[in-house]
Design an enzyme around this catalytic site. Structure first.
Site, short mmCIF file in Angstrom:
data_model
loop_
_atom_site.label_atom_id
_atom_site.label_comp_id
_atom_site.label_asym_id
_atom_site.label_seq_id
_atom_site.Cartn_x
_atom_site.Cartn_y
_atom_site.Cartn_z
N ASN A 26 3.80 -13.45 -14.40
CA ASN A 26 3.17 -14.35 -13.93
C ASN A 26 1.69 -14.53 -13.82
O ASN A 26 1.47 -15.82 -13.58
CB ASN A 26 4.01 -14.34 -11.84
CG ASN A 26 2.52 -13.42 -11.18
OD1 ASN A 26 2.02 -12.45 -12.22
ND2 ASN A 26 2.52 -13.65 -9.99
N TYR A 80 -2.61 -1.28 -1.62
CA TYR A 80 -2.28 -0.98 -3.63
C TYR A 80 -1.12 0.79 -3.46
O TYR A 80 -1.21 0.40 -4.05
CB TYR A 80 -3.54 -1.03 -4.00
CG TYR A 80 -3.87 -0.55 -5.29
CD1 TYR A 80 -2.85 -1.15 -6.77
CD2 TYR A 80 -3.55 -0.04 -5.84
CE1 TYR A 80 -2.98 -1.29 -8.09
CE2 TYR A 80 -4.40 0.99 -6.99
CZ TYR A 80 -3.43 -0.58 -7.82
OH TYR A 80 -3.29 0.47 -10.23
N LYS A 107 1.87 1.36 -4.13
CA LYS A 107 2.26 2.19 -4.53
C LYS A 107 2.67 3.50 -4.63
O LYS A 107 4.02 4.50 -4.78
CB LYS A 107 1.37 2.88 -5.62
CG LYS A 107 0.80 1.88 -6.55
CD LYS A 107 1.82 1.00 -7.76
CE LYS A 107 0.90 0.12 -8.89
NZ LYS A 107 1.62 -0.63 -9.72
#
Ligand code: NAD
Ligand code: UDP
Length: 338
Positions: free
Chosen positions: A49, A160, A164
């Site tokens: 994107n 983050y 993950k």
């Protein structure tokens, strides 16, 4: 007889050519993976994107008959027929992933669900680009894969790190429940040509600052450590993991164990650029890990992999690339509040 042998050879060669999707394929690491796979003759679809990248990273691949670029956000479903998925899509630099933290978590969680669903439908093998950040600010040093980490779930890095960690959970559950063939790589700080010059990561920041005559910004006292892996070594490790036997799932650490303080890195950049700049100290960001070094015993054992490029050599390649690009071509991430 000759015709039969030739047609058998052709069939065998075709069987080795795979249809491969690389999510985040226009990014720093994704673009190098696309380049390698296209060069190996595979049919490659790059999904991106362009949140933290730009088309120029894959411009040189656009005319190739075995490369296709699709602008797509992985938080939305997509239906493609594929044999393998390299799931790399996710902002990776702290400044990028903290720009819109909710979107970062969505990218890790919804993006993984969508790509795992596609892999399940197609019977494809899928690799997750996870991170050393799952270890947080580690109490165990160096970090082996068995270490479960020390992550602050409510801090500014959590979108983050925890994103993950959930992605890893999803990969393991799709494997156990749906028999999807998964691979998980935990990537340690990787650098090299095509890093976004304004991503705020330490290597790109220091080189850009030195080359543009700005003082180098050391966060905290600069005694925190990182272990820097050159992109060629990293790409080789990831490709080996994807092509490893089915029972090698991971997580596998891929990184370079040579550990440096941030101050040592700054001094090397000044020396190698020859720039007459100074070091300036800035506040240390919250939850900044104090040290990081991969234990790569497992990668050596199951992938016969070890890094080859020393920091000084990789830094020189990266500095030369930064000198060759027009910095005005790069922009900060697009505002995105989806
Ligand atoms: P990068 O920012 O250059 O690449 C990420 C790519 O993903 C970009 O092209 C971005 O536009 C794209 N992307 C982001 N959100 C997306 C979305 N919702 N839909 C589609 N595309 C999206 O970063 P990188 O360093 O190349 O990192 C690639 C992967 O490796 C990431 O998953 C990152 O977490 C992981 N990783 C990288 C490092 C490193 O040191 N470079 C370390 C650990 C993990
Ligand atoms: N850092 C720094 N100056 C900068 C950018 C980063 O001192 O201009 C430090 C940062 O605080 C961290 C280390 O360098 O301790 C690595 O930062 P980076 O953002 O590259 O990656 P991290 O490993 O923290 O995700």
């Amino acid at each position: 007889m000759l015709a039969y042998a030739l047609s058998t050879l052709a069939v065998n060669l075709m069987a080795q050519i795979k249809r491969i999707v690389v999510t985040g394929g226009a990014g720093f690491l994704g673009s190098h993976i696309c380049e390698r796979l296209v060069g190996d003759g595979h049919d490659v679809i790059c999904l991106d994107n362009f949140f933290t990248s730009q088309k120029s990273n894959v411009q040189h691949l656009l005319g190739k008959p075995n490369f296709e670029l699709i602008r797509h956000d992985v938080t939305l479903p997509i239906f493609l027929e594929v044999d393998e998925v390299y799931h790399m899509a996710c902002p990776a630099a702290p400044g990028h992933y903290q720009f819109n933290p909710i979107k970062t978590t969505k990218t890790s969680v919804l993006g993984s669900i969508n790509m795992l669903g596609m892999a399940k439908r197609c019977g494809a093998r899928i690799l997750l680009a996870s991170t050393s950040e799952v270890y947080g600010d580690p109490e165990v040093h160096p970090q082996p894969e068995s270490y479960r980490g020390s992550v602050n779930p409510i801090g500014p890095r959590a979108c983050y790190d925890e994103g993950k960690r959930v992605a890893e959970t999803l990969f393991m559950d799709y494997n156990r429940m749906n028999k999807v063939e998964v691979k998980i790589v935990r990537i340690f700080n990787t650098y090299g040509p095509r890093m976004h010059p304004y991503d705020g990561r330490v290597v790109s920041n220091f080189i850009r600052q030195a080359l543009t005559g700005h003082d180098i910004t050391i966060f905290g006292d600069g005694q925190q450590t990182r272990s820097f892996c050159y992109r060629d070594d990293l790409v080789e490790g990831i490709i080996r993991l994807m092509n490893s036997p089915t029972d090698v799932i991971g997580p596998v650490n891929i990184g370079n164990p040579d550990e440096f303080t941030i101050r040592e890195l700054a001094e090397m950049v000044i020396e190698q650029t020859g720039a007459p700049v100074n070091l300036v100290q800035k506040p240390l960001p919250a939850d900044d890990p104090t040290r990081r070094q991969p234990d790569i015993t497992l990668a050596g054992k199951v992938l016969d992999w070890e890094p080859k490029v020393k920091l000084r050599e990789g830094l020189q390649q990266t500095i030369d690339w930064f000198k060759s690009v027009d910095l005005s071509h790069y922009r900060p991430p697009t505002p995105n509040f989806v």
